[in-house]
Design an enzyme around this catalytic site. Structure first.
Site, PDB file in Angstrom:
ATOM      1  N   ARG A 102       5.998  54.768 -16.476  1.00  0.00           N
ATOM      2  CA  ARG A 102       5.929  55.124 -17.906  1.00  0.00           C
ATOM      3  C   ARG A 102       6.415  56.531 -18.094  1.00  0.00           C
ATOM      4  O   ARG A 102       5.923  57.460 -17.459  1.00  0.00           O
ATOM      5  CB  ARG A 102       4.477  55.073 -18.392  1.00  0.00           C
ATOM      6  CG  ARG A 102       4.014  53.752 -18.780  1.00  0.00           C
ATOM      7  CD  ARG A 102       2.742  53.784 -19.574  1.00  0.00           C
ATOM      8  NE  ARG A 102       1.809  54.864 -19.331  1.00  0.00           N
ATOM      9  CZ  ARG A 102       0.649  54.960 -19.946  1.00  0.00           C
ATOM     10  NH1 ARG A 102       0.305  54.055 -20.841  1.00  0.00           N
ATOM     11  NH2 ARG A 102      -0.166  55.940 -19.694  1.00  0.00           N
ATOM     12  N   THR A 132       7.505  59.500 -24.020  1.00  0.00           N
ATOM     13  CA  THR A 132       7.736  58.360 -24.927  1.00  0.00           C
ATOM     14  C   THR A 132       6.755  57.217 -24.672  1.00  0.00           C
ATOM     15  O   THR A 132       6.598  56.338 -25.517  1.00  0.00           O
ATOM     16  CB  THR A 132       9.153  57.792 -24.732  1.00  0.00           C
ATOM     17  OG1 THR A 132       9.219  57.227 -23.405  1.00  0.00           O
ATOM     18  CG2 THR A 132      10.217  58.857 -24.882  1.00  0.00           C
ATOM     19  N   ASP A 181      -5.137  57.445 -13.302  1.00  0.00           N
ATOM     20  CA  ASP A 181      -3.815  56.933 -12.921  1.00  0.00           C
ATOM     21  C   ASP A 181      -3.951  56.108 -11.644  1.00  0.00           C
ATOM     22  O   ASP A 181      -4.212  56.655 -10.561  1.00  0.00           O
ATOM     23  CB  ASP A 181      -2.846  58.109 -12.711  1.00  0.00           C
ATOM     24  CG  ASP A 181      -1.426  57.617 -12.496  1.00  0.00           C
ATOM     25  OD1 ASP A 181      -1.226  56.772 -11.594  1.00  0.00           O
ATOM     26  OD2 ASP A 181      -0.524  58.052 -13.219  1.00  0.00           O
ATOM     27  N   ASP A 209      -1.511  56.967  -8.636  1.00  0.00           N
ATOM     28  CA  ASP A 209      -1.840  58.245  -7.991  1.00  0.00           C
ATOM     29  C   ASP A 209      -3.116  58.133  -7.163  1.00  0.00           C
ATOM     30  O   ASP A 209      -3.208  58.677  -6.058  1.00  0.00           O
ATOM     31  CB  ASP A 209      -2.006  59.349  -9.045  1.00  0.00           C
ATOM     32  CG  ASP A 209      -0.665  59.881  -9.528  1.00  0.00           C
ATOM     33  OD1 ASP A 209       0.362  59.582  -8.874  1.00  0.00           O
ATOM     34  OD2 ASP A 209      -0.640  60.574 -10.556  1.00  0.00           O
TER      35      ASP A 209
HETATM   36  C1  PRP Z   1       0.912  52.524 -14.556  1.00  0.00           C
HETATM   37  C2  PRP Z   1       0.378  51.139 -14.245  1.00  0.00           C
HETATM   38  C3  PRP Z   1       1.263  50.258 -15.081  1.00  0.00           C
HETATM   39  C4  PRP Z   1       1.506  51.111 -16.312  1.00  0.00           C
HETATM   40  C5  PRP Z   1       0.633  50.602 -17.419  1.00  0.00           C
HETATM   41  O1  PRP Z   1       2.064  52.788 -13.849  1.00  0.00           O
HETATM   42  O2  PRP Z   1       0.387  50.841 -12.880  1.00  0.00           O
HETATM   43  O3  PRP Z   1       2.486  49.925 -14.451  1.00  0.00           O
HETATM   44  O4  PRP Z   1       1.149  52.451 -15.965  1.00  0.00           O
HETATM   45  O5  PRP Z   1       0.897  51.249 -18.607  1.00  0.00           O
HETATM   46  P1  PRP Z   1       1.499  50.498 -19.879  1.00  0.00           P
HETATM   47  O6  PRP Z   1       0.722  49.223 -20.026  1.00  0.00           O
HETATM   48  O7  PRP Z   1       1.252  51.459 -21.008  1.00  0.00           O
HETATM   49  O8  PRP Z   1       2.958  50.259 -19.633  1.00  0.00           O
HETATM   50  P2  PRP Z   1       2.726  54.241 -13.845  1.00  0.00           P
HETATM   51  O9  PRP Z   1       3.686  54.378 -14.965  1.00  0.00           O
HETATM   52  O10 PRP Z   1       1.641  55.281 -13.775  1.00  0.00           O
HETATM   53  O11 PRP Z   1       3.587  54.208 -12.520  1.00  0.00           O
HETATM   54  P3  PRP Z   1       3.094  54.280 -10.986  1.00  0.00           P
HETATM   55  O12 PRP Z   1       2.398  52.965 -10.676  1.00  0.00           O
HETATM   56  O13 PRP Z   1       4.364  54.441 -10.244  1.00  0.00           O
HETATM   57  O14 PRP Z   1       2.156  55.457 -10.850  1.00  0.00           O
HETATM   58  N1  URA Z   2      -1.572  53.685 -16.239  1.00  0.00           N
HETATM   59  C1  URA Z   2      -2.608  54.043 -15.440  1.00  0.00           C
HETATM   60  O1  URA Z   2      -2.455  54.140 -14.210  1.00  0.00           O
HETATM   61  N2  URA Z   2      -3.799  54.273 -16.019  1.00  0.00           N
HETATM   62  C2  URA Z   2      -4.004  54.145 -17.337  1.00  0.00           C
HETATM   63  O2  URA Z   2      -5.136  54.367 -17.797  1.00  0.00           O
HETATM   64  C3  URA Z   2      -2.913  53.790 -18.148  1.00  0.00           C
HETATM   65  C4  URA Z   2      -1.707  53.559 -17.572  1.00  0.00           C
END
Ligand code: PRP
Ligand code: URA
Length: 213
Positions: free
Chosen positions: A108, A112, A204, A207
């Site tokens: 994400r 945005t 997160d 992370d």
């Molecule tokens: C997190 C999570 C989803 C997304 C959810 O990923 O694992 O993929 O956010 O958010 P949304 O429903 O608003 O799209 P992130 O973007 O943190 O990536 P990562 O898994 O690489 O840390």
């Molecule tokens: N992605 C995450 O990892 N945590 C949240 O709470 C939302 C999006």
């Protein structure tokens, strides 16, 4: 096929899930404990997601007698959304060791909040397969929506989405955009905050799972 709300969303309740979600939510949980708790919940969700798989029957000989045996009659493809979806994948492979695994890389954008796609690698021939798209967090639903749209464009017709924690906003988006996709989740939380993090959530997921905080 369009499913009603109750048909589409399965929130799995189990004492082990209640205990392990608390471990995941706790800011003081170590990376090692976090990984194990996620895996335990994923095993229970996998059990539910795979409940209605079709079976083939055939004759099998025990040391005593011939009897009817069964095998799963549909190929399975697991599609983790990188990165955090990787934390759910092993649990599914424990049930279906010969499943194919496709990967979708997306994150994400912090400003945005839109998903940015950076990688995709799906197996061929997913038309007949049960495709399980997995990601622990369903927040705005943008990532899940993109992932499901992508695998449908590649021909997938039988889909499930598995998440640990869902926000009402993300569930609503999937109901509007993908009413044919059953969602199996361990929790439906209150809401999103102004940065689109799930409240109370667990922070997160990627992370915390990979120790990159
Ligand atoms: C997190 C999570 C989803 C997304 C959810 O990923 O694992 O993929 O956010 O958010 P949304 O429903 O608003 O799209 P992130 O973007 O943190 O990536 P990562 O898994 O690489 O840390
Ligand atoms: N992605 C995450 O990892 N945590 C949240 O709470 C939302 C999006």
């Amino acid at each position: 096929m369009s499913l009603s709300h109750s048909e589409q969303i399965t929130r799995v309740e189990h004492p082990v899930i209640a205990r392990d979600l608390t471990i995941l939510r706790d800011i003081n949980t170590s990376t090692a404990q976090f990984r194990l708790a996620m895996k335990r919940i994923a095993i229970i969700l996998a059990y539910h997601a795979l409940k209605e798989l079709p079976l083939n029957s055939f004759q099998v000989s025990t040391p005593i007698k011939e009897t009817t045996g069964y095998d799963i009659a549909q190929p399975i493809t697991v599609v983790p959304i990188l990165r955090a979806g990787l934390g759910l994948t092993d649990a599914l492979l424990q049930f279906i060791p010969n499943a194919n695994v496709g990967h979708l890389g997306m994150y994400r954008d912090e400003k945005t909040l839109q998903p940015i796609d950076y990688y995709s690698n799906l197996p061929e021939d997913i038309e007949d397969a049960m495709v399980l798209v997995v990601d622990p967090m369903l927040a705005t639903g943008g990532s899940a929506d993109d992932a499901l749209t992508f695998v449908k464009q590649k021909g997938a017709q039988h889909l499930r989405f598995i998440s640990l924690i869902s926000a009402p906003e993300g569930l609503k988006r999937l109901q509007e955009k993908h009413p044919d996709v059953r969602v199996i989740t361990a929790a439906v939380d209150e809401k999103l905050n102004k940065d689109a993090y799930i409240v109370p959530g667990l922070g997160d997921a990627g992370d915390r799972y990979f120790g990159t905080i």
